[in-house]
Design a protein around this motif. Sequence first.
Motif, PDB file in Angstrom:
ATOM      1  N   ASP A 182     -13.630 -11.676 -12.749  1.00 29.96           N
ATOM      2  CA  ASP A 182     -13.373 -12.617 -13.845  1.00 29.96           C
ATOM      3  C   ASP A 182     -12.359 -13.687 -13.448  1.00 29.96           C
ATOM      4  N   ASN A 183     -11.554 -13.385 -12.435  1.00 34.62           N
ATOM      5  CA  ASN A 183     -10.520 -14.320 -11.978  1.00 34.62           C
ATOM      6  C   ASN A 183     -10.857 -14.959 -10.633  1.00 34.62           C
ATOM      7  N   ASN A 184     -12.132 -14.883 -10.249  1.00 33.07           N
ATOM      8  CA  ASN A 184     -12.631 -15.520  -9.026  1.00 33.07           C
ATOM      9  C   ASN A 184     -11.943 -15.009  -7.764  1.00 33.07           C
ATOM     10  N   VAL A 185     -11.685 -13.717  -7.753  1.00 36.59           N
ATOM     11  CA  VAL A 185     -11.076 -13.063  -6.591  1.00 36.59           C
ATOM     12  C   VAL A 185     -11.958 -11.892  -6.189  1.00 36.59           C
ATOM     13  N   SER A 186     -12.115 -11.682  -4.896  1.00 30.40           N
ATOM     14  CA  SER A 186     -12.826 -10.505  -4.388  1.00 30.40           C
ATOM     15  C   SER A 186     -11.823  -9.483  -3.886  1.00 30.40           C
ATOM     16  N   ILE A 187     -12.164  -8.211  -4.014  1.00 27.62           N
ATOM     17  CA  ILE A 187     -11.333  -7.122  -3.505  1.00 27.62           C
ATOM     18  C   ILE A 187     -11.931  -6.617  -2.199  1.00 27.62           C
ATOM     19  N   ALA A 188     -11.123  -6.599  -1.144  1.00 23.80           N
ATOM     20  CA  ALA A 188     -11.573  -6.087   0.152  1.00 23.80           C
ATOM     21  C   ALA A 188     -10.858  -4.774   0.434  1.00 23.80           C
ATOM     22  N   ALA A 189     -11.617  -3.687   0.429  1.00 25.02           N
ATOM     23  CA  ALA A 189     -11.054  -2.362   0.712  1.00 25.02           C
ATOM     24  C   ALA A 189     -11.009  -2.166   2.229  1.00 25.02           C
ATOM     25  N   GLU A 190      -9.844  -1.832   2.718  1.00 27.63           N
ATOM     26  CA  GLU A 190      -9.661  -1.673   4.165  1.00 27.63           C
ATOM     27  C   GLU A 190      -9.918  -0.235   4.606  1.00 27.63           C
ATOM     28  N   ASN A 191     -10.599  -0.073   5.722  1.00 26.06           N
ATOM     29  CA  ASN A 191     -10.761   1.262   6.299  1.00 26.06           C
ATOM     30  C   ASN A 191      -9.441   1.711   6.921  1.00 26.06           C
ATOM     31  N   THR A 192      -8.980   2.896   6.519  1.00 26.95           N
ATOM     32  CA  THR A 192      -7.730   3.431   7.073  1.00 26.95           C
ATOM     33  C   THR A 192      -8.033   4.787   7.710  1.00 26.95           C
ATOM     34  N   LYS A 193      -7.515   5.887   7.129  1.00 28.00           N
ATOM     35  CA  LYS A 193      -7.705   7.201   7.739  1.00 28.00           C
ATOM     36  C   LYS A 193      -8.807   8.028   7.090  1.00 28.00           C
ATOM     37  N   GLN A 194      -9.277   7.596   5.925  1.00 34.30           N
ATOM     38  CA  GLN A 194     -10.250   8.395   5.175  1.00 34.30           C
ATOM     39  C   GLN A 194     -11.501   7.573   4.904  1.00 34.30           C
ATOM     40  N   ASN A 195     -12.364   7.487   5.896  1.00 36.28           N
ATOM     41  CA  ASN A 195     -13.593   6.708   5.745  1.00 36.28           C
ATOM     42  C   ASN A 195     -14.502   7.256   4.651  1.00 36.28           C
TER      43      ASN A 195
ATOM     44  N   ILE B 192      -6.459 -18.071  -3.789  1.00 34.14           N
ATOM     45  CA  ILE B 192      -6.685 -17.198  -2.639  1.00 34.14           C
ATOM     46  C   ILE B 192      -7.917 -16.347  -2.954  1.00 34.14           C
ATOM     47  N   PRO B 193      -8.968 -16.427  -2.161  1.00 33.52           N
ATOM     48  CA  PRO B 193     -10.239 -15.823  -2.563  1.00 33.52           C
ATOM     49  C   PRO B 193     -10.331 -14.314  -2.428  1.00 33.52           C
ATOM     50  N   ILE B 194      -9.468 -13.710  -1.585  1.00 31.45           N
ATOM     51  CA  ILE B 194      -9.609 -12.277  -1.293  1.00 31.45           C
ATOM     52  C   ILE B 194      -8.268 -11.573  -1.402  1.00 31.45           C
ATOM     53  N   LEU B 195      -8.269 -10.409  -2.045  1.00 27.02           N
ATOM     54  CA  LEU B 195      -7.119  -9.512  -2.046  1.00 27.02           C
ATOM     55  C   LEU B 195      -7.506  -8.266  -1.254  1.00 27.02           C
ATOM     56  N   VAL B 196      -6.788  -8.010  -0.164  1.00 25.37           N
ATOM     57  CA  VAL B 196      -7.029  -6.818   0.651  1.00 25.37           C
ATOM     58  C   VAL B 196      -6.176  -5.675   0.128  1.00 25.37           C
ATOM     59  N   THR B 197      -6.777  -4.500   0.003  1.00 18.20           N
ATOM     60  CA  THR B 197      -6.023  -3.339  -0.462  1.00 18.20           C
ATOM     61  C   THR B 197      -6.444  -2.088   0.286  1.00 18.20           C
ATOM     62  N   HIS B 198      -5.500  -1.153   0.454  1.00 19.70           N
ATOM     63  CA  HIS B 198      -5.815   0.160   1.005  1.00 19.70           C
ATOM     64  C   HIS B 198      -6.206   1.082  -0.141  1.00 19.70           C
ATOM     65  N   LEU B 199      -7.173   1.923   0.096  1.00 20.77           N
ATOM     66  CA  LEU B 199      -7.570   2.909  -0.905  1.00 20.77           C
ATOM     67  C   LEU B 199      -6.791   4.203  -0.772  1.00 20.77           C
ATOM     68  N   THR B 200      -6.330   4.503   0.426  1.00 21.12           N
ATOM     69  CA  THR B 200      -5.560   5.727   0.671  1.00 21.12           C
ATOM     70  C   THR B 200      -4.471   5.456   1.697  1.00 21.12           C
TER      71      THR B 200
ATOM     72  N   TYR C 216       0.807  -1.230   0.000  1.00 19.45           N
ATOM     73  CA  TYR C 216       0.000   0.000   0.000  1.00 19.45           C
ATOM     74  C   TYR C 216       0.840   1.280   0.000  1.00 19.45           C
ATOM     75  N   SER C 217       2.148   1.158  -0.193  1.00 13.64           N
ATOM     76  CA  SER C 217       2.999   2.358  -0.127  1.00 13.64           C
ATOM     77  C   SER C 217       2.655   3.369  -1.218  1.00 13.64           C
ATOM     78  N   ARG C 218       2.142   2.908  -2.366  1.00 14.69           N
ATOM     79  CA  ARG C 218       1.844   3.806  -3.482  1.00 14.69           C
ATOM     80  C   ARG C 218       0.341   3.888  -3.772  1.00 14.69           C
ATOM     81  N   CYS C 219      -0.483   3.512  -2.802  1.00 15.11           N
ATOM     82  CA  CYS C 219      -1.917   3.395  -3.094  1.00 15.11           C
ATOM     83  C   CYS C 219      -2.572   4.733  -3.439  1.00 15.11           C
ATOM     84  N   ASN C 220      -2.002   5.859  -3.011  1.00 16.29           N
ATOM     85  CA  ASN C 220      -2.583   7.159  -3.369  1.00 16.29           C
ATOM     86  C   ASN C 220      -2.518   7.433  -4.862  1.00 16.29           C
TER      87      ASN C 220
END
Length: 260
Positions: A128-141, A95-103, A64-68
């Motif tokens: 399309d690749n049978n993976v879900s994206i999980a957006a994590e709550n960080t500092k900017q809800n 692996i069914p889930i990829l967790v990512t930060h939005l900010t 997540y270092s470059r997620c902005n």
Amino acid sequence: MVGIFSWYGIRQVFEKRIKAIKCAGFDATAIWIDEDGQWETDPEDMPKIIRDNGLILEYAHAPYSRCNSLWDQTKHWELEEEIKKHINYCSRHGIPILVTHLTKGYRVKEANEHGLNALKRIVSYAKDNNVSIAAENTKQNAVVEKVFAEIGDRALGLCFDTSHDNLYSDRKFSLLEKYHDRLLCLHISDNDGRMDDHWIPYQGMIDWNEFVRKFPKEYGGILNLEILSRNKDDDEMSVLGEAYGTIRGIEEKIASRRQC
């Protein structure tokens, strides 16, 4: 079922950490997709090591270092391609889930069309690749809420982090309540309200009775801890044992509430 992230603050070779997690009684674990503190272990070998030791691999966490860059008019394309590579990794290893930060930090204050359009493409690619994206709550809800308002596809859901919520949310557990039906996974830990300490629950100031009270009854996934030992010299099995007992206790309280 209960799990713990495969890095918990005690330096140990990856496979030995996995064996310790299993020995402590956990059902599942999760990994960083690029660098999990494994040092000597090829990331391509990590899923097999986890499963060979009888654990569920719940999710992989993207860097997540470059997620902005997601919200930058020119840089979002590069980040989009990077995230797609992480999706490919998850798909390749089941692996069914990829967790990512939005900010990261406070620089990005609102979701713009560049990032929203990129996320729509990312979610479609993940689906399309049978993976879900999980957006994590960080500092900017507000960004998280805008994203969920604009993208209704259930291949995009929430990774709810209790410590981040305690530090950065005006109303505790409000995101958990609002997006109860889009909860994909959890980062469960405690803190003192000042630092993102990643302590074992009940070591800080989070109201765990309130967490149980507001926990979505329909969530059937894993209660996954994301904790760090408070001292680098802590005994590994003592830390894991305390963590396991604590999260099992929370699981039992949630189960009891569901019966009411």
